[in-house]
Design a protein around this motif. Structure first.
Motif, PDB file in Angstrom:
ATOM      1  N   PRO A  74       0.797  -1.234   0.000  1.00  0.00           N
ATOM      2  CA  PRO A  74       0.000   0.000   0.000  1.00  0.00           C
ATOM      3  C   PRO A  74       0.828   1.282   0.000  1.00  0.00           C
ATOM      4  N   HIS A  75       0.183   2.340  -0.424  1.00  0.00           N
ATOM      5  CA  HIS A  75       0.747   3.689  -0.320  1.00  0.00           C
ATOM      6  C   HIS A  75      -0.381   4.638   0.043  1.00  0.00           C
ATOM      7  N   ARG A  76      -0.027   5.769   0.623  1.00  0.00           N
ATOM      8  CA  ARG A  76      -1.010   6.832   0.824  1.00  0.00           C
ATOM      9  C   ARG A  76      -0.316   8.187   0.858  1.00  0.00           C
ATOM     10  N   MET A 124       0.930  10.255  -1.344  1.00  0.00           N
ATOM     11  CA  MET A 124       2.191  10.387  -2.058  1.00  0.00           C
ATOM     12  C   MET A 124       1.908  10.392  -3.561  1.00  0.00           C
ATOM     13  N   THR A 159      -5.822   8.891  -0.468  1.00  0.00           N
ATOM     14  CA  THR A 159      -6.408   8.292   0.740  1.00  0.00           C
ATOM     15  C   THR A 159      -6.022   6.827   0.919  1.00  0.00           C
ATOM     16  N   GLY A 160      -5.354   6.247  -0.066  1.00  0.00           N
ATOM     17  CA  GLY A 160      -4.854   4.882   0.093  1.00  0.00           C
ATOM     18  C   GLY A 160      -5.074   4.042  -1.141  1.00  0.00           C
ATOM     19  N   VAL A 161      -4.011   3.384  -1.567  1.00  0.00           N
ATOM     20  CA  VAL A 161      -4.103   2.518  -2.733  1.00  0.00           C
ATOM     21  C   VAL A 161      -3.160   1.335  -2.514  1.00  0.00           C
ATOM     22  N   MET A 201       6.081  14.408  -2.164  1.00  0.00           N
ATOM     23  CA  MET A 201       5.047  14.786  -1.208  1.00  0.00           C
ATOM     24  C   MET A 201       3.962  15.546  -1.976  1.00  0.00           C
ATOM     25  N   LYS A 243      -3.091  16.483   1.481  1.00  0.00           N
ATOM     26  CA  LYS A 243      -3.380  15.117   1.891  1.00  0.00           C
ATOM     27  C   LYS A 243      -4.840  14.788   1.574  1.00  0.00           C
TER      28      LYS A 243
END
Lengths: 234, 107
Positions: A58-60, A62, A97-99, A120, A124
């Motif tokens: 996951p990433h968020r 970014m 928000t998240g992937v 960055m 957010k």
């Protein structure tokens, strides 16, 4: 100021299936004095063996840009995105928000070499998104070709949620390109191949990079045929 | 008091650095739903690691790993869309982290 980071100053790791070099603190490499340059937080130079890759992770919050230099990279993510990235193409993923995504070398014979950059985001909580663009490789001959930007709009430029523009260039030996930088902005330059001279004084060779501040006029001369990336950063 | 739980670890969301690992750092933990959130209670006698986690509280990714008998790895990713509620009881060496988001995926 032009601060040079030689290729050999990067943190390197060999995991067998993955050979990687980190320009900034990443994973097991942690240097509190080398965390980021402006919003540029990660630059990894990855070589992935055939039929191998990064499983789902996951990433968020970014902005993640991938550039394939050799071979192919298959991307799949939880937004439904699934594409193969090749030289001449660029991918931008907004983790927001998240992937969850995976990156895999689909070839059973050829290694893939790709650069992955994390920036960055300007805010957010963005909605996750993904896009892949093809750029004209001939158009970067002896000029700076924008391929990712928040301000230069074109069908072949990936949009990014940060105030930056990423250029690619291939300069023939003895040719020069110039970049004019606005006040209070930064330049990150990474030599993919070849040899460059910056403003007649600073020599960079393969995989060297430079973090540049307070320079309004940058003259980039190829001492040998060169392929490089320049990023205009806040 | 705490029951044995699956492998649990915390990474920095920015750069993926490992911050705390239930196997490497040998601690017990509990996970429970807390209204519409999830609450981790972690017994950890490492104030240095806790301090760093608290410094990075807005950028934490928490993972719980489950292996089934067929070798499928189920990962649960917990994080907070804003800033998690986090506290450390120094007298009991108990760190609590409460987050509002959870996603599952298999590897």
């Amino acid at each position: 100021m032009i601060q040079v980071y030689p290729a050999e100053s990067r943190f390197t790791a060999n995991h067998g299936w993955l050979k990687t070099s980190h320009s900034f603190s990443f994973a097991d490499y942690y240097d509190p004095n080398n965390l980021q340059f402006g919003p540029l937080r990660v630059l990894n130079d990855d070589f992935v063996a055939p039929d191998n890759g990064f499983g789902a992770h996951p990433h968020r919050d970014m902005e993640i840009v991938s550039i394939v230099l050799k071979g192919q990279l298959k991307h799949q993510d939880s937004t439904g995105g699934a594409e193969v990235l090749r030289p001449g193409e660029i991918q931008r993923m907004t983790a927001g928000t998240g992937v969850v995504h995976s990156e895999f070398n689909p070839s059973d014979t050829e290694e893939v070499n790709f650069l992955q950059l994390w920036f960055m985001p300007e805010a957010k909580g963005l909605a996750p998104s993904y896009e892949q663009k093809a750029y004209d490789q001939a158009a970067m001959k002896n000029k700076l070709l924008p391929v990712v930007s928040n301000r230069i709009k074109s069908d072949d430029i990936a949009f990014i949620h940060q105030d930056l523009t990423l250029y690619l260039s291939e300069v023939e030996a003895k040719q020069t390109v110039s970049f004019q930088q606005a006040a209070n902005r930064k330049i990150f330059l990474f030599v993919i191949e070849g040899e460059l001279m910056l403003n007649g004084q600073t020599r960079l060779t393969r995989r060297d990079s430079a973090r540049i501040t307070g320079v309004s006029d940058l003259k980039i001369e190829a001492k040998a045929d060169a392929h490089f990336m320049l990023i205009d950063l806040p | 008091m705490m029951t044995k739980q699956p492998h649990f670890y915390i990474r920095h969301a920015i750069g993926s650095r490992l911050l705390l690992d239930s196997i490497q750092h040998q601690f017990g933990y509990a996970l429970e739903p807390h209204s519409d959130k999830w609450k981790f209670t972690i017994e950890v006698n490492r104030p240095d690691l806790v301090e760093e986690i608290m410094d990075l509280k807005a950028e934490l990714n928490l993972f719980v790993i489950e292996n089934d008998l067929d070798g499928i790895v189920q990962k649960w990713w917990y994080y907070d869309s804003g800033e998690p509620a986090i506290a450390f009881d120094q007298t009991k060496n108990v760190l609590t982290i409460m987050v509002d988001s959870k996603k599952g995926y298999t590897v």
